[in-house]
Enzyme design. Structure first.
Site, PDB file in Angstrom:
ATOM      1  N   THR A 250       0.820  -1.215   0.000  1.00  0.00           N
ATOM      2  CA  THR A 250       0.000   0.000   0.000  1.00  0.00           C
ATOM      3  C   THR A 250       0.853   1.264   0.000  1.00  0.00           C
ATOM      4  O   THR A 250       2.026   1.237   0.400  1.00  0.00           O
ATOM      5  CB  THR A 250      -0.906  -0.001   1.254  1.00  0.00           C
ATOM      6  OG1 THR A 250      -1.575   1.250   1.376  1.00  0.00           O
ATOM      7  CG2 THR A 250      -0.091  -0.214   2.520  1.00  0.00           C
ATOM      8  N   ASP A 251       0.239   2.372  -0.411  1.00  0.00           N
ATOM      9  CA  ASP A 251       0.919   3.668  -0.337  1.00  0.00           C
ATOM     10  C   ASP A 251       1.055   4.148   1.101  1.00  0.00           C
ATOM     11  O   ASP A 251       1.862   5.030   1.401  1.00  0.00           O
ATOM     12  CB  ASP A 251       0.195   4.720  -1.172  1.00  0.00           C
ATOM     13  CG  ASP A 251      -1.290   4.847  -0.870  1.00  0.00           C
ATOM     14  OD1 ASP A 251      -1.775   4.189   0.080  1.00  0.00           O
ATOM     15  OD2 ASP A 251      -1.990   5.587  -1.589  1.00  0.00           O
ATOM     16  N   GLU A 252       0.288   3.568   2.025  1.00  0.00           N
ATOM     17  CA  GLU A 252       0.295   4.024   3.411  1.00  0.00           C
ATOM     18  C   GLU A 252       1.631   3.799   4.111  1.00  0.00           C
ATOM     19  O   GLU A 252       1.897   4.432   5.142  1.00  0.00           O
ATOM     20  CB  GLU A 252      -0.818   3.348   4.200  1.00  0.00           C
ATOM     21  CG  GLU A 252      -2.213   3.741   3.745  1.00  0.00           C
ATOM     22  CD  GLU A 252      -3.291   3.203   4.667  1.00  0.00           C
ATOM     23  OE1 GLU A 252      -3.097   3.254   5.903  1.00  0.00           O
ATOM     24  OE2 GLU A 252      -4.310   2.720   4.169  1.00  0.00           O
TER      25      GLU A 252
ATOM     26  N   TYR B 284      -1.788  -0.602  11.135  1.00  0.00           N
ATOM     27  CA  TYR B 284      -2.007  -1.288   9.860  1.00  0.00           C
ATOM     28  C   TYR B 284      -0.857  -1.034   8.891  1.00  0.00           C
ATOM     29  O   TYR B 284      -0.260  -1.970   8.341  1.00  0.00           O
ATOM     30  CB  TYR B 284      -3.319  -0.824   9.223  1.00  0.00           C
ATOM     31  CG  TYR B 284      -3.429  -1.210   7.767  1.00  0.00           C
ATOM     32  CD1 TYR B 284      -3.718  -2.527   7.396  1.00  0.00           C
ATOM     33  CD2 TYR B 284      -3.208  -0.280   6.756  1.00  0.00           C
ATOM     34  CE1 TYR B 284      -3.786  -2.892   6.066  1.00  0.00           C
ATOM     35  CE2 TYR B 284      -3.280  -0.640   5.421  1.00  0.00           C
ATOM     36  CZ  TYR B 284      -3.572  -1.946   5.074  1.00  0.00           C
ATOM     37  OH  TYR B 284      -3.628  -2.302   3.748  1.00  0.00           O
TER      38      TYR B 284
ATOM     39  N   LYS C  97       2.085  -3.521   7.221  1.00  0.00           N
ATOM     40  CA  LYS C  97       2.336  -3.629   5.784  1.00  0.00           C
ATOM     41  C   LYS C  97       3.790  -3.315   5.468  1.00  0.00           C
ATOM     42  O   LYS C  97       4.411  -3.973   4.629  1.00  0.00           O
ATOM     43  CB  LYS C  97       1.413  -2.688   5.013  1.00  0.00           C
ATOM     44  CG  LYS C  97      -0.042  -3.056   5.064  1.00  0.00           C
ATOM     45  CD  LYS C  97      -0.329  -4.386   4.375  1.00  0.00           C
ATOM     46  CE  LYS C  97      -0.218  -4.285   2.876  1.00  0.00           C
ATOM     47  NZ  LYS C  97      -0.620  -5.553   2.208  1.00  0.00           N
TER      48      LYS C  97
END
Length: 212
Positions: A6-8, A31, A35
């Site tokens: 993810t970009d997060e 979260y 990741k």
């Protein structure tokens, strides 16, 4: 082995700039931290044991069959039910929206022609604020299933969630340059396709909401 991330993992952006594959990791939530850890583990298997791993980091996905708790389907279903539509803070957080079929196409492209050990950013090049996304869904539902009052009047601003990153944006120049991939679906087109699908497939999402 394609590891979909993810970009997060890159943290939060201000009003300008975009995440590149070389952007330092700075996850801000449990979260995104998990990741980030999985990204590092995947890369370690490639470096240490030669496992042919490719890591991809994508922006917000949307489209048919997305779980009803996610923003776009949630808003569509709230519109249908005439229920309050919760929007965090002032709705000013910005996300880059990636239509699910574009994401699948990118993953197949990476699988076929990507280089093991590399990382590729995948984005939709469709940045909008959360409030803009919500209002767009409302207007499409109004158009297809008119009501006495505009559904946007159902919007209620609620307390922002903890660790809510302000903005995500992806620099996809690497995958565009090296693998000749680019998104094909605009947000205007994809969001209409998505909302129409939810309006036409109540039996699918109703079964999920009923727990059956």
């Amino acid at each position: 082995f394609i590891h979909v991330s993810t970009d997060e993992v890159f943290g939060s952006l201000g009003a300008a700039g975009a995440f590149a594959e070389t952007t330092p990791y700075a996850p801000n939530s449990p979260y995104s931290s998990s990741k980030a850890g999985s990204d590092h583990l995947a890369r370690a298997w490639h470096h240490t044991y030669g496992l042919p791993v490719i890591v991809t980091n994508c922006s917000n996905n949307y489209g048919p069959y997305q779980f009803p708790e996610k923003l776009i389907p949630l808003v569509a279903l709230k519109c249908l039910a005439g229920e309050a539509i919760p929007v965090y803070g002032k709705g000013e957080n910005v996300r880059d929206w990636l239509f699910v079929e574009d994401h699948v196409d990118a993953l197949l492209c990476v699988l076929r022609t990507g280089e093991p050990g590399e990382t590729y950013n995948i984005g939709g090049e469709s940045e909008v604020t959360n409030l803009e996304a919500v209002k767009t869904v409302c207007s499409i539902v109004d158009e297809i299933k008119p009501a006495h009052t505009p559904r946007a009047q159902l919007i209620e601003y609620v307390a922002d969630r903890p660790g809510h990153d302000f903005r995500y944006a992806m620099d996809i120049s690497k995958i565009r340059r090296e693998l000749d991939w680019r998104p094909q679906v605009t947000f205007a087109s994809g969001i209409r396709t998505t909302v129409e699908w939810y309006l036409q497939n109540q039996s699918w999402w109703q079964a999920i909401l009923d727990g059956s």
